[in-house]
Design a protein around this motif. Structure first.
Motif, PDB file in Angstrom:
ATOM      1  N   GLU B 236       0.813  -1.222   0.000  1.00 32.02           N
ATOM      2  CA  GLU B 236       0.000   0.000   0.000  1.00 32.02           C
ATOM      3  C   GLU B 236       0.847   1.273   0.000  1.00 32.02           C
ATOM      4  OE1 GLU B 236      -2.136   0.906   3.687  1.00 32.02           O
ATOM      5  OE2 GLU B 236      -1.213  -0.852   4.621  1.00 32.02           O
ATOM      6  N   SER B 237       2.043   1.171   0.596  1.00 29.45           N
ATOM      7  CA  SER B 237       2.896   2.364   0.675  1.00 29.45           C
ATOM      8  C   SER B 237       3.865   2.491  -0.497  1.00 29.45           C
ATOM      9  CB  SER B 237       3.711   2.315   1.967  1.00 29.45           C
ATOM     10  OG  SER B 237       4.665   1.270   1.863  1.00 29.45           O
ATOM     11  N   ALA B 238       3.722   1.623  -1.504  1.00 31.74           N
ATOM     12  CA  ALA B 238       4.709   1.613  -2.599  1.00 31.74           C
ATOM     13  C   ALA B 238       4.761   2.952  -3.336  1.00 31.74           C
ATOM     14  CB  ALA B 238       4.368   0.501  -3.586  1.00 31.74           C
ATOM     15  N   ASP B 239       5.930   3.281  -3.830  1.00 35.35           N
ATOM     16  CA  ASP B 239       6.086   4.353  -4.814  1.00 35.35           C
ATOM     17  C   ASP B 239       5.527   3.769  -6.116  1.00 35.35           C
ATOM     18  OD1 ASP B 239       7.146   5.675  -7.072  1.00 35.35           O
ATOM     19  OD2 ASP B 239       8.936   6.321  -5.979  1.00 35.35           O
ATOM     20  N   LEU B 240       4.373   4.265  -6.535  1.00 38.02           N
ATOM     21  CA  LEU B 240       3.673   3.574  -7.630  1.00 38.02           C
ATOM     22  C   LEU B 240       4.388   3.694  -8.970  1.00 38.02           C
ATOM     23  CD1 LEU B 240      -0.081   4.118  -6.742  1.00 38.02           C
ATOM     24  CD2 LEU B 240       1.473   2.279  -6.086  1.00 38.02           C
ATOM     25  N   GLN B 241       5.129   4.768  -9.140  1.00 38.94           N
ATOM     26  CA  GLN B 241       5.904   4.899 -10.370  1.00 38.94           C
ATOM     27  C   GLN B 241       6.989   3.813 -10.389  1.00 38.94           C
ATOM     28  OE1 GLN B 241       5.229   6.781 -12.983  1.00 38.94           O
ATOM     29  NE2 GLN B 241       6.956   5.759 -13.995  1.00 38.94           N
ATOM     30  N   MET B 242       7.673   3.670  -9.244  1.00 36.00           N
ATOM     31  CA  MET B 242       8.705   2.625  -9.143  1.00 36.00           C
ATOM     32  C   MET B 242       8.085   1.245  -9.331  1.00 36.00           C
ATOM     33  SD  MET B 242      10.957   1.479  -5.837  1.00 36.00           S
ATOM     34  CE  MET B 242      11.768   3.029  -5.481  1.00 36.00           C
ATOM     35  N   ALA B 243       6.939   1.036  -8.721  1.00 32.69           N
ATOM     36  CA  ALA B 243       6.262  -0.264  -8.819  1.00 32.69           C
ATOM     37  C   ALA B 243       5.944  -0.591 -10.271  1.00 32.69           C
ATOM     38  CB  ALA B 243       4.986  -0.261  -7.978  1.00 32.69           C
ATOM     39  N   GLU B 244       5.565   0.416 -11.029  1.00 33.69           N
ATOM     40  CA  GLU B 244       5.234   0.215 -12.438  1.00 33.69           C
ATOM     41  C   GLU B 244       6.472  -0.226 -13.226  1.00 33.69           C
ATOM     42  OE1 GLU B 244       2.465   3.568 -13.373  1.00 33.69           O
ATOM     43  OE2 GLU B 244       3.267   3.231 -15.379  1.00 33.69           O
ATOM     44  N   GLU B 245       7.566   0.512 -13.012  1.00 35.23           N
ATOM     45  CA  GLU B 245       8.795   0.184 -13.760  1.00 35.23           C
ATOM     46  C   GLU B 245       9.296  -1.212 -13.409  1.00 35.23           C
ATOM     47  OE1 GLU B 245       9.610   2.082 -16.102  1.00 35.23           O
ATOM     48  OE2 GLU B 245       8.301   3.740 -15.486  1.00 35.23           O
ATOM     49  N   ILE B 246       9.284  -1.526 -12.119  1.00 38.73           N
ATOM     50  CA  ILE B 246       9.807  -2.832 -11.691  1.00 38.73           C
ATOM     51  C   ILE B 246       8.909  -3.963 -12.183  1.00 38.73           C
ATOM     52  CG2 ILE B 246      10.205  -4.292  -9.662  1.00 38.73           C
ATOM     53  CD1 ILE B 246      11.318  -1.810  -8.238  1.00 38.73           C
TER      54      ILE B 246
END
Lengths: 423, 423
Positions: B236-246
């Motif tokens: 829930e606390s993820a950096d969503l931009q980072m989550a997308e790239e990864i």
């Protein structure tokens, strides 16, 4: 439910327990080990009663004296089991250690974390103390354990294992972390050996026959504890007084162990001065010497008693008894060649004052432990600083030599990133 | 001489070679690896001729396009094999490293020395480059190697292995250190797997069927390289931009590999903002999404295209393709429980900004590599800093994760004494 399904149910419960156990803190595990120790001592009387059933059945079956002796529990042996558990509690917890943490060019930090293996199956023979010793090591290292002891010790083993599991639960361990196979049906061994989805490692502890059977049938990795055909090579430059003390110790201090010397190799140049002296001391200690022709000539020539000639099989025999084969060799090369051909890669020693020979022997001899100027009897967990051990592994992967707590763990890679991807 | 005796003869020669190889200096081993690289490059034309025989036989047998592609050697692939050998030559030699040297109370100094395992058997499928890659790693780590490649690549493999062995000898290696089983008879595999006195470790490289067969029949320790059902959990606390790239990288950068993501777990609290965006990018990259009911609702509700519902088997499937199962979960606990139930303990990642969640995931998830804020695709020998590797082990003993040179060695205890005996 058939035997195999019953066993699978048990193994499934232990696997579930192992998952929780892997997360237990050292504090909980240590408290459980101390509670187990206390419980065994408190239950001394009932354990002796159960042991008596095994002893009576053993006598009826006509078990040999030494077997009955190994099977016997006494208050002292129960105290020793308890002490063993307390010692394991006092050892550092191997789980969670992180090795070799480094930063990679892309910024990720990579390390390897020590984690439990999972579920360990121990298949062993008649000594009931193995039940507590093995369980203690597995619990401390965070592993579930499935124990399959010898049928002669079934009542003792059931009692010990139930006390361990109950005391462990009461102290906060997951139930069934310690499980004993409560049947004497030999088929149970073969069934266990096929549960590669539930058991991660099998450790057989016992004679060659047991180990062979396990290796033959296992679909699961096995850590072997095989025989020790251990040599001591007395080099031409050896301090002969030291060589005498070490050779005597390696042979007679406890001849029935796997790290006891079975074969003495003596450099030709010092054979005439060394052999008569060591032979006298060995013979005084009750050792029968089986010699090569040169050994016989040297020993009988000096007016000594008759020496049995060593046959080819003597060089490959683990006597586990007060018998020693002795051979005169003409160089460190012949000594190492003899060891490579006849040894079992267990424990090998050189006695020498020559630096280059010491280093060659250490580097080139292939064994679980290689000694310079020390007794092969020191190949032991306590002596080498590991603490309590599961036996001495003769396997060439995972763990070799004394198997302490670390040998009951494996490593997982852990990676701390901040957005790294594969380019 | 029958097949089995021929194979035993070969294995005996390799075992003898391994004994000398264990004593070879890094200098000799490196020189041999460089000579092997040069030889392969120099023999490009003849290697392509041999490879053509395999390709023609393969076409006649009607091998599928991707199999033929894997089987094909090109000048570029031969250069890559040579480059691989040179890289291995440049890596530090693991043999001889001494760890944890300590002094015991009685004065002995105890350490553990890294030594070769002995003879390693590699059983692999159609890619002929494995012949050179595996041989290079075994030679550098001082092990003899017996190679058993796929029958489709037999001409290519024979040519490569002969060049390696010849070039190695010329540079000072013992003959037969690299041995290829030069028959396509499948019985050879079963025979090799029984030579527990000659081969110390078996590494199967190939599909599930091959690994199953090897584990079923081996009397020798096996290091498994099993499938990867790898997850990425977006907390829930993820950096969503980072989550997308990864997530995108883990799925599409090379979907046919064992460390590619097969299942995406998304925390409910950020599912509505995260899922439509990542779904769009995945679909643009050609990925088919199979979703849980909540995923479908979120994606189709937003006007997106139809989503295939994920079945129970989807959660346990290694697609090795542009397919991804997606599940919405309500906590890190559910994510970890899902991974424990459906994962294959290969490569697992969490994307989070929460310190406590990062540490829980790292500590509690059981896998060969666990990642915080990084792509599972980084579970690789080069990426993690080990250099060239033999594959990614999913075994729980000896070596787990990428198997570099160290994983091809074992430890022996070495003891420097000055007269110590066992008291």
């Amino acid at each position: 439910m058939g035997l195999k399904e019953t066993l699978r149910k048990q193994a499934q419960r232990t696997k579930a327990a192992a998952r929780s156990l892997a997360k237990c803190s050292s504090e909980v595990k240590n408290r459980a080990l101390l509670a187990m120790a206390e419980r065994l001592e408190r239950e001394t009387a009932s354990l002796l009663t159960e042991n008596m059933k095994d002893l009576e059945a053993g006598k009826e079956k006509g078990l040999a004296g030494p077997l009955l002796e190994r099977l016997t529990l006494t208050p002292k042996r129960i105290t020793e089991m308890a002490a063993g558990l307390r010692e394991v509690a006092a050892l550092p917890d191997p789980v969670g250690e992180v090795l070799k943490m480094t930063r990679r060019p892309n910024g990720i930090q990579v390390g390897q974390m020590r984690v439990p293996i999972g579920v360990i199956g121990i298949i062993y023979e008649s000594r009931p103390n193995v039940t507590a010793d093995a369980a203690g090591l597995c619990i401390k290292s965070g592993n579930g354990v499935i124990l399959r002891g010898g049928s002669e010790a079934i009542h003792s083993n059931i009692a010990i294992a139930r006390h361990l599991d109950e005391a462990g639960r009461a102290a906060g361990l997951p139930p069934h972390a310690v499980t004993l196979v409560e049947t004497t049906d030999r088929q149970a061994i073969f069934d266990l050996l096929t549960f590669d989805d539930l058991i991660d490692l099998i450790i057989p502890r016992g004679g060659e026959g047991l180990i062979r059977t396990v290796v033959e049938h296992a679909k699961i990795p096995v850590m072997k504890h095989d025989k020790g055909i251990c040599h001591t090579f007395v080099d031409e430059s050896a301090d002969l007084q030291m060589a005498e003390e070490i050779s005597l110790n390696a042979k007679v201090q406890r001849p029935a162990t796997c790290n006891a010397m079975e074969s003495l190799l003596v450099h030709r140049k010092i054979a005439a001065s060394f052999l008569p002296k060591i032979a006298k001391r060995l013979q005084e200690a009750g050792v029968e010497i089986r010699g090569c022709p040169e050994t016989i000539k040297l020993l009988e020539g000096g007016g000594g008693s008759k020496i049995v000639p060593a046959s080819e099989t003597d060089w490959k025999t683990e006597y586990l008894d007060l018998i020693l084969s002795v051979k005169v060799v003409d160089s460190i090369e012949s000594a190492m060649a003899h060891i490579a051909t006849h040894g079992s890669q267990h424990s090998e020693a050189i006695i020498t004052q020559d630096y280059a020979h010491a280093m060659r022997f250490l580097n080139e001899v292939d064994a679980s432990a290689v000694f310079v100027n020390a007794s092969t009897r020191l190949n032991d967990g306590y002596q080498l600083g590991l603490g309590a051990e599961m036996g001495i592994s003769t396997s060439r992967i995972h763990a070799r030599g004394p198997m302490g707590l670390e040998a009951l763990t494996c490593m997982k890679f852990i990676i701390f990133g901040d957005g790294q991807i594969r380019k």
